[in-house]
Design a protein around this motif. Structure first.
Motif, short mmCIF file in Angstrom:
data_model
loop_
_atom_site.label_atom_id
_atom_site.label_comp_id
_atom_site.label_asym_id
_atom_site.label_seq_id
_atom_site.Cartn_x
_atom_site.Cartn_y
_atom_site.Cartn_z
N GLN A 174 -81.44 29.07 31.10
CA GLN A 174 -81.07 28.22 32.23
C GLN A 174 -80.02 27.19 31.82
OE1 GLN A 174 -83.73 28.37 35.23
NE2 GLN A 174 -83.81 26.19 35.68
N TRP A 175 -80.13 26.70 30.57
CA TRP A 175 -79.11 25.79 30.05
C TRP A 175 -77.75 26.47 30.06
CZ3 TRP A 175 -78.09 20.88 28.71
CH2 TRP A 175 -76.99 20.65 27.89
N ALA A 176 -77.72 27.72 29.59
CA ALA A 176 -76.46 28.46 29.54
C ALA A 176 -75.87 28.64 30.93
CB ALA A 176 -76.68 29.81 28.86
N GLN A 177 -76.74 28.82 31.93
CA GLN A 177 -76.27 29.02 33.30
C GLN A 177 -75.72 27.76 33.94
OE1 GLN A 177 -80.00 31.29 34.83
NE2 GLN A 177 -78.36 31.74 36.28
N THR A 178 -76.31 26.61 33.61
CA THR A 178 -76.00 25.40 34.38
C THR A 178 -75.22 24.34 33.62
OG1 THR A 178 -78.12 24.37 33.75
CG2 THR A 178 -78.08 25.68 35.78
N LYS A 179 -75.07 24.50 32.29
CA LYS A 179 -74.47 23.41 31.52
C LYS A 179 -73.04 23.14 31.99
CE LYS A 179 -72.96 26.25 27.58
NZ LYS A 179 -73.05 26.41 26.12
N GLN A 180 -72.72 21.86 32.05
CA GLN A 180 -71.40 21.42 32.49
C GLN A 180 -70.48 21.09 31.33
OE1 GLN A 180 -70.80 21.31 36.09
NE2 GLN A 180 -72.62 22.56 35.72
N ARG A 181 -71.06 21.03 30.11
CA ARG A 181 -70.28 20.76 28.90
C ARG A 181 -71.14 21.11 27.71
NH1 ARG A 181 -74.32 17.82 29.98
NH2 ARG A 181 -74.47 15.63 29.46
N GLU A 182 -70.59 21.04 26.52
CA GLU A 182 -71.35 21.35 25.31
C GLU A 182 -72.13 20.11 24.86
OE1 GLU A 182 -71.74 24.30 24.00
OE2 GLU A 182 -70.38 25.18 25.50
N VAL A 183 -73.40 20.31 24.50
CA VAL A 183 -74.23 19.25 23.92
C VAL A 183 -74.87 19.86 22.67
CG1 VAL A 183 -76.12 17.62 24.28
CG2 VAL A 183 -74.71 18.33 26.23
N PRO A 184 -74.26 19.68 21.50
CA PRO A 184 -74.71 20.38 20.29
C PRO A 184 -76.17 20.18 19.95
CG PRO A 184 -72.56 19.37 19.94
CD PRO A 184 -73.04 18.88 21.27
N ALA A 185 -76.74 19.01 20.27
CA ALA A 185 -78.15 18.75 19.93
C ALA A 185 -79.08 19.72 20.63
CB ALA A 185 -78.52 17.32 20.29
N VAL A 186 -78.73 20.17 21.83
CA VAL A 186 -79.59 21.09 22.57
C VAL A 186 -79.71 22.41 21.80
CG1 VAL A 186 -79.81 22.45 24.68
CG2 VAL A 186 -79.14 20.04 24.80
N ASP A 187 -78.61 22.93 21.30
CA ASP A 187 -78.64 24.18 20.54
C ASP A 187 -79.35 23.99 19.20
OD1 ASP A 187 -77.17 25.53 22.52
OD2 ASP A 187 -75.31 24.71 21.72
N ARG A 188 -79.14 22.85 18.56
CA ARG A 188 -79.75 22.59 17.26
C ARG A 188 -81.28 22.48 17.38
NH1 ARG A 188 -76.39 19.09 15.84
NH2 ARG A 188 -77.37 17.23 16.73
N TYR A 308 -78.23 17.82 37.35
CA TYR A 308 -76.86 17.28 37.29
C TYR A 308 -75.88 18.23 37.97
CZ TYR A 308 -72.46 15.90 34.97
OH TYR A 308 -71.17 15.52 34.70
N ALA A 309 -76.00 19.52 37.66
CA ALA A 309 -75.10 20.50 38.26
C ALA A 309 -75.27 20.56 39.77
CB ALA A 309 -75.35 21.87 37.64
N ARG A 310 -76.52 20.55 40.24
CA ARG A 310 -76.76 20.59 41.69
C ARG A 310 -76.27 19.32 42.37
NH1 ARG A 310 -81.53 22.74 39.77
NH2 ARG A 310 -82.74 20.85 40.19
#
Length: 352
Positions: A174-188, A308-310
């Motif tokens: 869902q993060w991949a679908q809705t993310k509006q920018r990169e947030v490296p901590a989320v992937d880490r 945020y995206a909605r």
């Protein structure tokens, strides 16, 4: 004819439907958009007698395939109605999208206080009531986790095993679908959590958003109803406990993902009190609770990015939502998750 329609609920169409489905409701109706919910649209309907009801329906657009299933939410609340879990009484569900443009359901309106902010908490509850709110919330959570899903007809709601792994997969997608920018901590943090999943000892009903702001309380601080069941599933009940702690910031916290959270007001109990009560009342071991708190912050970042995206797309209709507020909350959640996950890697933890 009914009054002016709020976003998402055409009162004339609702009136025509309710005439057959809910004849006990007396038109004409008025409708008021209830602020606070940032996903499904919630509208308070008042009939000609002054009786109040609630309509829940998905957002106007930007609806994700796995979210906003209000018929499922209706099923869950209806199943829990006869149990000790405090939930509103459901009245009807409609899957005909020609009525309001989306499925919806109707439930009773529960009178009480929704503690959306610290300001509301101070204004509506005295110090004793604020102190009582935490134990009451824990008791409601213990009651939920005591319910046998099979016994109430919810045993097929979802897979029961590998809960955390399934959640990591779902919310990273869902993060991949809705993310509006990169947030490296989320992937880490996703990587750290995936490598440190505790053994799941049981499967119970997991609310998924179990926090004070999703409850209605009385003036004594006691929980009258738990709301917002759209994220409910089956799995590890400790995920709910971790989330409750993650959504319980204290006044002396140096940073928080929600600075307006009611528990930032004085008088609410501490994390240690919540943990002690849940462990005592449920009999569960909370030795791995730091993992579940880290997971909850990470999951919150993924969820709030969708909000945020909605908000950027106007899917909530006319409201006072500031998209920037949610961008900041996502960043704060990611930072808090990163901080807690670092303790999992070093084995030091951060405690409560």
């Amino acid at each position: 004819m009914s009054g002016t329609s709020p976003p998402g609920v055409d009162l004339d169409a609702f009136t025509a439907w309710a005439g057959a489905a809910l004849p006990q409701l007396q038109p004409p109706f008025t409708g008021t958009f209830i602020a606070g919910g940032r996903s499904n649209i919630t509208v308070r309907i008042t009939d000609a007698t002054g009786a109040d009801y609630v309509v829940r329906r998905p957002p106007l657009h930007s609806v994700l395939a796995t979210a906003h299933d209000v018929a499922r939410e209706h099923r869950i609340i209806s199943a829990l109605g006869p149990t000790p879990v405090p939930v509103p009484r459901t009245l009807a569900v409609c899957d005909d999208v020609d009525v309001l443009g989306a499925p919806f359901y109707v439930m009773e309106y529960v009178d009480g206080i929704v503690l959306n902010t610290a300001e509301v908490a101070v204004a509506e509850l005295n110090v004793d009531a604020r102190a009582a709110a935490g134990p009451s919330l824990v008791d409601a959570q213990v009651a939920l986790h005591a319910v046998d899903p099979d016994a109430v007809g919810l045993g097929t709601l979802a897979k029961k095993e590998d809960f955390i792994a399934r959640q990591l997969h779902r919310w990273s997608g869902q993060w991949a679908q809705t993310k509006q920018r990169e947030v490296p901590a989320v992937d880490r943090v996703h990587r750290i959590l995936s490598e440190n999943i505790p053994e799941q000892r049981e499967s119970r009903i997991v609310h998924g958003d179990f926090r004070l702001g999703n409850c209605i309380v009385d003036t004594d601080g006691h929980v009258r109803a738990v709301l917002d069941w759209e994220l409910c599933t089956l799995g590890d009940p400790l995920a709910d406990v971790g989330y409750m702690l993650a959504s319980w910031p204290r006044p002396d916290d140096t940073h928080s993902w929600d600075l307006e959270n009611p528990t930032t007001a004085p008088g609410f109990v501490e994390h240690a009190d919540l943990i002690e009560r849940y462990a005592a009342e449920s009999g569960r071991d909370l030795g791995d609770i730091d993992f579940y708190v880290a997971f909850s912050y990470w999951r919150l970042a993924c969820i709030l990015e969708g909000v945020y995206a909605r908000s950027l797309g106007g899917a909530q209709g006319e409201s006072d939502v500031d998209p920037e507020e949610f961008r900041i909350r996502v960043d704060n959640c990611a930072a808090l998750a990163d901080e807690r996950a670092a303790g999992l890697v070093t084995g030091s933890g951060s405690g409560h």
